[in-house]
Scaffold this active site. Structure first.
Site, PDB file in Angstrom:
ATOM      1  N   HIS A   1       0.814  -1.217   0.000  1.00 25.40           N
ATOM      2  CA  HIS A   1       0.000   0.000   0.000  1.00 25.40           C
ATOM      3  C   HIS A   1       0.845   1.262   0.000  1.00 25.40           C
ATOM      4  CE1 HIS A   1      -3.977  -1.606  -0.106  1.00 25.40           C
ATOM      5  NE2 HIS A   1      -3.692  -2.465   0.854  1.00 25.40           N
TER       6      HIS A   1
ATOM      7  N   ILE B   1       2.342 -12.317   3.937  1.00 21.27           N
ATOM      8  CA  ILE B   1       1.186 -13.075   3.504  1.00 21.27           C
ATOM      9  C   ILE B   1       0.221 -12.103   2.819  1.00 21.27           C
ATOM     10  CG2 ILE B   1      -0.117 -12.795   5.630  1.00 21.27           C
ATOM     11  CD1 ILE B   1       0.068 -15.939   3.345  1.00 21.27           C
TER      12      ILE B   1
ATOM     13  N   SER C   1      -3.499 -13.178  -2.974  1.00 21.31           N
ATOM     14  CA  SER C   1      -4.556 -13.306  -3.972  1.00 21.31           C
ATOM     15  C   SER C   1      -5.124 -11.938  -4.321  1.00 21.31           C
ATOM     16  CB  SER C   1      -5.670 -14.217  -3.439  1.00 21.31           C
ATOM     17  OG  SER C   1      -6.586 -14.541  -4.451  1.00 21.31           O
TER      18      SER C   1
ATOM     19  N   LYS D   1      -4.948 -16.222 -11.901  1.00 21.04           N
ATOM     20  CA  LYS D   1      -6.094 -16.570 -11.063  1.00 21.04           C
ATOM     21  C   LYS D   1      -7.354 -16.444 -11.909  1.00 21.04           C
ATOM     22  CE  LYS D   1      -8.804 -14.806  -7.179  1.00 21.04           C
ATOM     23  NZ  LYS D   1      -8.790 -13.912  -6.009  1.00 21.04           N
TER      24      LYS D   1
ATOM     25  N   ASP E   1      -3.618  -1.448   5.706  1.00 22.44           N
ATOM     26  CA  ASP E   1      -3.867  -2.171   6.954  1.00 22.44           C
ATOM     27  C   ASP E   1      -3.603  -1.322   8.192  1.00 22.44           C
ATOM     28  OD1 ASP E   1      -4.483  -4.264   5.342  1.00 22.44           O
ATOM     29  OD2 ASP E   1      -2.862  -5.586   5.994  1.00 22.44           O
TER      30      ASP E   1
ATOM     31  N   ILE F   1      -5.565  -6.254   0.310  1.00 24.27           N
ATOM     32  CA  ILE F   1      -5.012  -5.573  -0.858  1.00 24.27           C
ATOM     33  C   ILE F   1      -6.116  -4.906  -1.662  1.00 24.27           C
ATOM     34  CG2 ILE F   1      -3.851  -5.886  -3.075  1.00 24.27           C
ATOM     35  CD1 ILE F   1      -2.241  -8.150  -1.840  1.00 24.27           C
TER      36      ILE F   1
ATOM     37  N   GLU G   1     -17.191  -6.977  -9.673  1.00 20.24           N
ATOM     38  CA  GLU G   1     -16.594  -5.696 -10.066  1.00 20.24           C
ATOM     39  C   GLU G   1     -17.137  -5.232 -11.418  1.00 20.24           C
ATOM     40  OE1 GLU G   1     -12.212  -6.538  -8.399  1.00 20.24           O
ATOM     41  OE2 GLU G   1     -13.465  -8.163  -9.128  1.00 20.24           O
TER      42      GLU G   1
ATOM     43  N   CYS H   1       6.457 -21.926 -19.004  1.00 14.58           N
ATOM     44  CA  CYS H   1       7.553 -22.759 -19.518  1.00 14.58           C
ATOM     45  C   CYS H   1       7.879 -22.511 -20.980  1.00 14.58           C
ATOM     46  CB  CYS H   1       7.241 -24.238 -19.306  1.00 14.58           C
ATOM     47  SG  CYS H   1       5.948 -24.897 -20.385  1.00 14.58           S
TER      48      CYS H   1
END
Length: 667
Positions: free
Chosen positions: A48, A79, A82, A108, A399, A412, A494, A616
């Site tokens: 942030h 941590i 995501s 994701k 936070d 996040i 969203e 790869c």
């Protein structure tokens, strides 16, 4: 054609025998030395702090001098891995699109939930929401040292100075309002204890849960009732997912294994841990140069090729962790489950649930991935709020304002509302401070920050209510998918993202907040909390209560669907629901936006212009890159989808911003 790789930082570090902090600081626009004055000083180069600095520099280029102070000598482990489309949209506004980001991070594709039946072991229900077509949006699984390094280098390229190995001395720092009155004391480094003083107009507390400056103004507030503890580790990432005991399981989702006491996150992501910082800087700089040049995705080196080019370590890992209520009753003796508390509680729940045992048999623990003593992690009493988030000469973001739970990744993704809004406000704060006498300036700045203070005051309780709503619904395998998840996505998906720009992003983020401030959402959430909390955690919810809550939710949902002024292809986005958001048991059809590489096992976006595996480098065939739309798109839907992702009206930032303060039933 891709730019020629350069090894500037590797060569510079070797020639000068530079430390990690020295090589990072050598890339600052004004050099390694701390300045005498800076319009803004940011305490903390976490995600942030860097989002704030980048957004401020992009919002009004060259208007503010910003110095970011970070005590760690290099971006380190955290941590929170995501992200959601809102994060990707912000990255894209800063010139980094999916082709380049996917060389550094994992893909994701939405979120999947499995709801385990405690009383009937082996039985479960599920809920799945896909992401978005790759031509339009993306979501990422990020390793935090890499995300912070990327944003550090990007910030430096945008005129921001980021100083690693320097620490704000909060005892000696003087923060006061009225303009340029702050005296920020900063240590010069490990071998020089004499602090350097930086004159500034504004100090930004971006120290996260440590709340280094916020804590001086008010103690953290804890919410009534139960809180949550988290314990986690890192595991291998199996290429073959066929033995995982959940139907239609895919590693490209953020997978959630839910049960009455809490839930498990499962996140597949690439790790660059163990690589030299100078080599990583060369690679990230190369990626940014490719982005500047607009190099097409299939002409970029893959992640594995980049690792070889720049002498880096690269592997896929799986982050697996529990976020469990702290009113759970454990056996008095947990020694049979391991030697450390995190390990013991992790294994206790794995052995308690038959499906978790079967699931974990597919993964092997990676010991000390992030250095000695990092095999197991634990964090207790997760949820808190800072009662005061701004004052004369300072404000807090991220936070430092508060946190609730990793569920749905608000830290996040929702937290970006604070860091981007604060970035925009900072320009006006500094301008006022320079143009008016101290007392008048401070009065104007206080008025300017009232909406920000009010927003933060309502935001964290709204997220806490959202978290509690989901947790209580996880106590029943019907309420989890048909009430909690349904409302989370109906209220929180969203919308309008394709129309957001750098000027309107913060306003969009303020209004989004995962749907937690939508009145209908709050109505259902409060009803569920009021009823379910009357039943002890170790007891099964009565069927009559579950039926009542399902009926109540469906009544509110039907009215909300009828009143909704935009159309989404809900039957294509959600696996178990039709277009009117009715639950359809046994339905498995949905759009397919990803595929798994047959070589390395990485999950890839389906795009007609991308045949190469970003991980790869293995080439796929044209049929393998085609998106499956199920149900098929109409001609109008296809045109609208590729133009704007959804059929909603254009996002209008002039719409009145209403921030209802949610209420939470007494515990």
């Amino acid at each position: 054609m891709a730019p020629t790789p350069k090894y500037t930082f590797t060569e510079r570090a070797a020639a000068g025998n530079l430390s990690d902090a020295e090589i990072l600081n050598s890339n600052n626009p004004t050099g390694s030395e701390l300045p005498d004055e800076s319009d803004v000083v940011v305490g903390g180069a976490g995600i942030h702090g860097l989002i704030y600095a980048l957004h401020a520099s992009k919002y009004k280029p060259n208007n503010l001098k910003i110095s970011v102070i970070e005590k760690n000598t290099r971006p380190g482990y955290k941590i929170g891995e995501s992200t959601l489309p809102i994060f990707y949209t912000w990255c894209k506004l800063h010139g980094i699109s999916a082709a380049y980001l996917l060389r550094l991070f994992g893909l994701k594709d939405g979120l999947c939930f499995y709801f385990l039946d405690r009383e009937n072991q082996g039985q479960y229900t599920d809920f799945c929401s896909v992401g978005a077509p790759g031509l339009v949006l993306a979501s990422l699984q990020i390793e935090r040292p890499m995300s912070e390094l990327l944003f550090t280098i990007l910030a430096q390229r945008n005129g921001v100075n980021v100083y690693h190995g320097r620490e704000v001395d909060f005892k000696s720092t003087v923060v006061q309002g009225g303009g340029q009155g702050n005296k920020i004391a900063v240590s010069r480094g490990k071998y020089d204890s004499t602090p350097k003083t930086i004159d500034s107009a504004l100090f930004v507390d971006a120290t996260g849960r440590f709340r280094q400056f916020c804590s001086k103004k008010a103690p953290r507030h804890r919410f009534d009732g139960w809180n949550c503890n988290a314990f986690w580790g890192y595991f291998t990432a199996p290429k073959d997912e066929s033995k995982i005991p959940f139907d239609l399981y895919e590693g490209d989702h953020t997978n959630h294994l839910c049960f009455p006491e809490g839930w498990v996150w499962v996140i597949r992501l690439p790790s660059w841990e163990g690589s030299l910082i100078a080599n990583l800087m060369d690679m990230v700089t190369y990626i940014l140069e490719c982005a500047d040049a607009g190099v097409p995705g299939d002409e970029l080196p893959s992640s594995e090729e980049l690792a070889r080019m720049f002498g880096l370590k690269f592997q896929w890992v799986t982050s697996i962790g529990f976020a469990v209520r702290n009113d759970v009753k454990y056996p008095e003796d947990l020694s049979a489950y391991g030697t450390r508390e995190a390990e013991q509680k992790f294994n206790y729940f794995v052995q308690k649930y038959e499906l978790l045992q079967q699931f974990m048999s597919n993964f092997e623990l990676i010991e000390n991935l992030y250095g000695p003593g990092t095999t197991w992690f634990i964090r207790k009493t997760l949820a808190y709020q800072s009662p005061v988030v701004s004052g004369p000469g300072w404000l807090a973001i991220g936070d430092a304002c508060g946190f609730t739970n990793p569920l749905y990744s608000p830290g996040i993704n929702v937290g970006m509302s604070t860091s981007t809004w604060a970035a925009q406000l900072s320009h006006r704060i500094v301008e006022i401070g320079k143009s008016a006498p101290a007392d008048a300036a401070e009065s104007s700045i206080r008025k300017l920050l009232v909406p920000y203070d009010d927003y933060c005051k309502s935001l964290v309780p709204a997220l806490e209510q959202m978290n509690r709503f989901n947790y209580v619904c996880y106590r029943d395998t019907r309420l989890g998918p048909q009430v909690a998840c349904l409302w989370q996505f109906f209220a929180g998906i969203e919308r309008y993202l394709s129309d957001v720009n750098i000027e309107t992003f913060a306003h969009y983020a303020i209004k989004w907040v995962w749907g937690a401030m939508v009145p209908e959402y709050q109505q259902v959430a409060q009803k569920c909390i009021e009823h379910i909390e009357t039943v002890p955690l170790d007891e099964r919810l009565p069927d009559a209560m579950v039926d009542e809550l399902l009926a109540f939710s469906n009544r509110i949902k039907s009215a909300a669907v009828a009143a909704d002024d935009f159309s989404l292809r809900w039957d294509a986005i959600l696996r178990s629901f039709d277009r009117s958001l009715n639950f359809v048991e046994g339905k498995t059809s949905r759009d397919i936006y990803t595929r798994q590489c047959s070589g390395c096992g990485a999950w890839l976006q389906l795009r007609p212009d991308w045949k190469k595996c970003h991980s790869c480098g293995l080439l796929g065939t044209e049929p393998q890159t085609a998106v499956t739309f199920d149900p098929p798109l109409t001609a109008e839907e296809e045109a609208l989808l590729y133009a704007a992702w959804n059929t909603a009206p254009k996002y209008d930032p002039s719409k009145e911003l209403k921030l209802p303060t949610p209420t939470r039933p007494a515990a």
